[in-house]
Design a protein around this motif. Structure first.
Motif, PDB file in Angstrom:
ATOM      1  N   LYS A 116      27.872  37.581 -27.220  1.00  0.00           N
ATOM      2  CA  LYS A 116      28.200  36.800 -28.381  1.00  0.00           C
ATOM      3  C   LYS A 116      27.091  36.032 -28.919  1.00  0.00           C
ATOM      4  N   ILE A 117      26.452  36.105 -27.604  1.00  0.00           N
ATOM      5  CA  ILE A 117      25.019  35.407 -27.744  1.00  0.00           C
ATOM      6  C   ILE A 117      23.782  36.066 -29.226  1.00  0.00           C
ATOM      7  N   CYS A 118      23.950  37.091 -29.231  1.00  0.00           N
ATOM      8  CA  CYS A 118      22.746  37.363 -30.269  1.00  0.00           C
ATOM      9  C   CYS A 118      23.428  37.797 -31.923  1.00  0.00           C
ATOM     10  N   LEU A 140      22.716  26.771 -24.673  1.00  0.00           N
ATOM     11  CA  LEU A 140      22.755  28.511 -23.199  1.00  0.00           C
ATOM     12  C   LEU A 140      22.229  28.034 -22.044  1.00  0.00           C
ATOM     13  N   LEU A 141      21.299  27.579 -21.903  1.00  0.00           N
ATOM     14  CA  LEU A 141      20.500  27.278 -20.245  1.00  0.00           C
ATOM     15  C   LEU A 141      20.753  26.838 -19.570  1.00  0.00           C
ATOM     16  N   LYS A 142      21.540  25.535 -20.462  1.00  0.00           N
ATOM     17  CA  LYS A 142      22.319  24.749 -19.219  1.00  0.00           C
ATOM     18  C   LYS A 142      23.615  25.456 -18.534  1.00  0.00           C
ATOM     19  N   SER A 143      24.056  26.123 -19.716  1.00  0.00           N
ATOM     20  CA  SER A 143      25.241  26.919 -18.798  1.00  0.00           C
ATOM     21  C   SER A 143      25.321  28.105 -18.470  1.00  0.00           C
ATOM     22  N   SER A 144      23.737  29.021 -17.966  1.00  0.00           N
ATOM     23  CA  SER A 144      23.223  29.689 -17.527  1.00  0.00           C
ATOM     24  C   SER A 144      23.625  29.959 -15.571  1.00  0.00           C
ATOM     25  N   THR A 162      21.449  31.735 -13.431  1.00  0.00           N
ATOM     26  CA  THR A 162      19.773  30.819 -13.287  1.00  0.00           C
ATOM     27  C   THR A 162      18.914  30.285 -13.794  1.00  0.00           C
ATOM     28  N   LYS A 163      19.453  29.387 -15.027  1.00  0.00           N
ATOM     29  CA  LYS A 163      18.888  29.103 -16.252  1.00  0.00           C
ATOM     30  C   LYS A 163      17.558  29.866 -17.108  1.00  0.00           C
ATOM     31  N   THR A 164      18.139  31.075 -17.416  1.00  0.00           N
ATOM     32  CA  THR A 164      17.641  31.793 -17.899  1.00  0.00           C
ATOM     33  C   THR A 164      18.598  32.910 -19.284  1.00  0.00           C
ATOM     34  N   ILE A 165      18.537  32.818 -20.191  1.00  0.00           N
ATOM     35  CA  ILE A 165      19.387  33.112 -20.985  1.00  0.00           C
ATOM     36  C   ILE A 165      18.312  35.124 -21.728  1.00  0.00           C
ATOM     37  N   HIS A 166      19.060  35.779 -22.275  1.00  0.00           N
ATOM     38  CA  HIS A 166      18.563  37.119 -22.998  1.00  0.00           C
ATOM     39  C   HIS A 166      18.651  36.622 -24.437  1.00  0.00           C
ATOM     40  N   ILE A 167      17.861  36.761 -25.677  1.00  0.00           N
ATOM     41  CA  ILE A 167      17.982  37.456 -26.731  1.00  0.00           C
ATOM     42  C   ILE A 167      17.384  38.749 -27.215  1.00  0.00           C
ATOM     43  N   HIS A 168      18.683  39.576 -26.734  1.00  0.00           N
ATOM     44  CA  HIS A 168      18.716  41.571 -26.778  1.00  0.00           C
ATOM     45  C   HIS A 168      17.618  41.959 -28.290  1.00  0.00           C
ATOM     46  N   VAL A 169      18.233  41.216 -29.130  1.00  0.00           N
ATOM     47  CA  VAL A 169      18.121  41.659 -30.861  1.00  0.00           C
ATOM     48  C   VAL A 169      16.569  41.190 -30.850  1.00  0.00           C
TER      49      VAL A 169
END
Length: 488
Positions: A34-36, A58-62, A64-71
């Motif tokens: 969804k994020i990518c 996104l960071l608030k919702s995580s 771990t306060k960490t997210i990944h933008i794989h692309v």
């Protein structure tokens, strides 16, 4: 015949490049998460005005306060323990990295913000030796106040006395900070803040170079801009042209300093570096780095701060009262006096908490690693910490994290600084900003001088801010304000 052959060759070349792009895209990480998908399609903009606000959400919702933008091969974090790990504990594993240097190399060259290892250490040592001297801080105080007294205040007075009193404060602060950093670092006065507000092709070129360089980093497929650069087309052609103009300015500054000589009595940073090398390209990179650090960040911080102050008259009143108590109704005339204004210092810090000049900062992992929050990081991964999002974390700042509240920085009326790993506006650890004290002097002097002389009102009602792309935060459309003189 030659024209026909050239056309055939160009068609073949374009076909070959297209094939390379398709193959490259196929071999890159393809992610349907969804994020990518939101990033690739820009569908995030349906809900958010700015990319930084979407990242914050996104960071608030995580958990771990960490997210990944794989692309993008990008791990983004707002966890202060991760920030400390990157900038201090495992500093050697998280340099700027070759990918970052490639993205900004055409603009920043081998300047301090774009290198690692021995080159970074040398430039930092040189700058630290000079900027740490009390004489240099006093010199900065004098340069800043001279620009305020002889250009900034006369300009604002002139505008405030006209029927049409609107002034783009962002443009004014860019001109002001450009004059200051040039005079302080190079001993050169560009006179951008003269009352006529002369148009400057140089500053426009500098803004464009910053903007287009930043856009490179936002591309999912880096090969695209590299091919455009090779063919000298589109945005890369414009970037090349803007950098050419910036380079002309930098080399002219260097030429003038060489003409004067690099004697020890010159009170500017460039002369210090010239004592160690005469390489014009290396010195060019030093000049560009100082310009980026001293112009864009200060102008951004001032613009954001005055946007906030215009909406909080009680805070403005408290700043004025503190200054009156300290100076006993006289003008502040020394660096030590400025340092004692605790509420003013707290206000400046609070403004940059909500609107940091640098919204995010990236490093590249040298080897496989695991961050303190348990996030796995593969070798070569871009790891980004996000000061803009961190300033909006309830876990760090409490339930009133969106409030502009200088008091959060005071204990018994005395300024108290939070750990820089929770507030990495000036970076932290080994890469802590060397120009921090000079920047604070500049910010506080401008705030105090303008608030003591003028009342400030936003031209349009405060609403949602929109930022333009760039290496530093810039208000899209500027900051239109009205000034009116106060009874002194």
């Amino acid at each position: 015949m030659e024209i026909q052959n050239s056309s055939i060759l160009m068609v073949f070349l374009l076909f070959f490049i297209l094939c390379c792009i398709l193959i490259y895209c196929k071999t890159k990480v393809q992610c349907n998460c969804k994020i990518c998908h939101a990033y690739i399609t820009s569908s995030w903009s349906n809900e958010f005005d700015n990319l930084c606000d979407w990242y914050t959400h996104l960071l608030k919702s995580s958990p771990t306060k960490t997210i990944h933008i794989h692309v993008l091969h990008n791990t983004i974090t707002s966890d202060h323990q991760n920030v400390e790990y990157m900038l201090k504990t495992r500093f050697e594993n998280y340099p700027k990295g070759k990918p970052f240097s490639a993205i900004l190399g055409d603009f920043l060259g081998r300047g301090i913000f774009n290198v690692d290892g021995d080159s970074w250490k040398f430039q930092r040592k040189m700058a630290c030796l000079e900027l740490g001297k009390m004489s240099m801080r006093s010199h900065a105080f004098e340069v800043v106040n001279h620009e305020i007294d002889h250009r900034l205040i006369p300009l604002v007075l002139s505008v405030s006395r006209k029927d049409h009193k609107v002034l783009d404060l962002q443009d004014v602060f860019k001109r002001f900070s450009f004059d200051v950093i040039c005079k302080f670092s190079f001993g050169y006065d560009p006179k951008c803040l003269d009352e006529s507000l002369p148009m400057s092709d140089l500053t426009n070129a500098f803004d464009l170079a910053s903007q287009l360089s930043a856009q490179r980093a936002m591309k999912p497929y880096q090969l695209v801009w590299k091919i455009k650069r090779m063919l000298n087309i589109g945005s890369e052609k414009r970037l090349k042209e803007s950098i050419k103009m910036v380079n002309m300015f930098a080399h002219e500054v260097i030429r003038q300093r060489i003409k004067l000589g690099s004697c020890s009595n010159h009170e500017d940073l460039l002369s210090r570096f010239m004592a160690t090398t005469k390489d014009p390209n290396y010195l060019r990179d030093i000049v560009i780095s100082f310009l980026l650090a001293g112009r864009d960040t200060v102008a951004s911080a001032l613009t954001g701060l005055f946007w906030l102050l215009a909406q909080h008259p009680k805070i403005v009143a408290t700043i004025r009262e503190e200054a009156l108590r300290m100076a006993k109704h006289e003008a502040l005339t020394s660096f030590p006096q400025l340092h004692e204004l605790n509420y003013l210092q707290a206000t400046v810090y609070e403004g940059m908490r909500l609107l940091p000049p640098i919204q995010f900062n990236s490093k590249f992992s040298q080897i496989d690693d695991i961050l303190p929050d348990g996030t796995s990081v593969k070798k070569g991964t871009r790891v980004t910490y996000h000061p803009y999002a961190m300033g909006r974390m309830e876990s760090i700042w409490g339930s009133d994290y969106l409030d502009f509240k200088p008091e959060r920085w005071l204990k018994d009326g005395v300024f108290y600084q939070e750990t820089p790993f929770k507030y990495p506006v000036f970076q932290a650890g080994h890469r802590m900003c060397l120009g921090k004290e000079m920047a604070l002097v500049e910010l506080k002097c401008v705030v105090l001088s303008l608030l003591q002389r003028f009342d400030i009102e936003l031209e349009t009602p405060a609403g949602t801010l929109k930022f333009s792309p760039g290496l530093t935060a810039t208000f899209a459309g500027g900051l239109a304000v009205r000034f009116s003189e106060r009874d002194m």
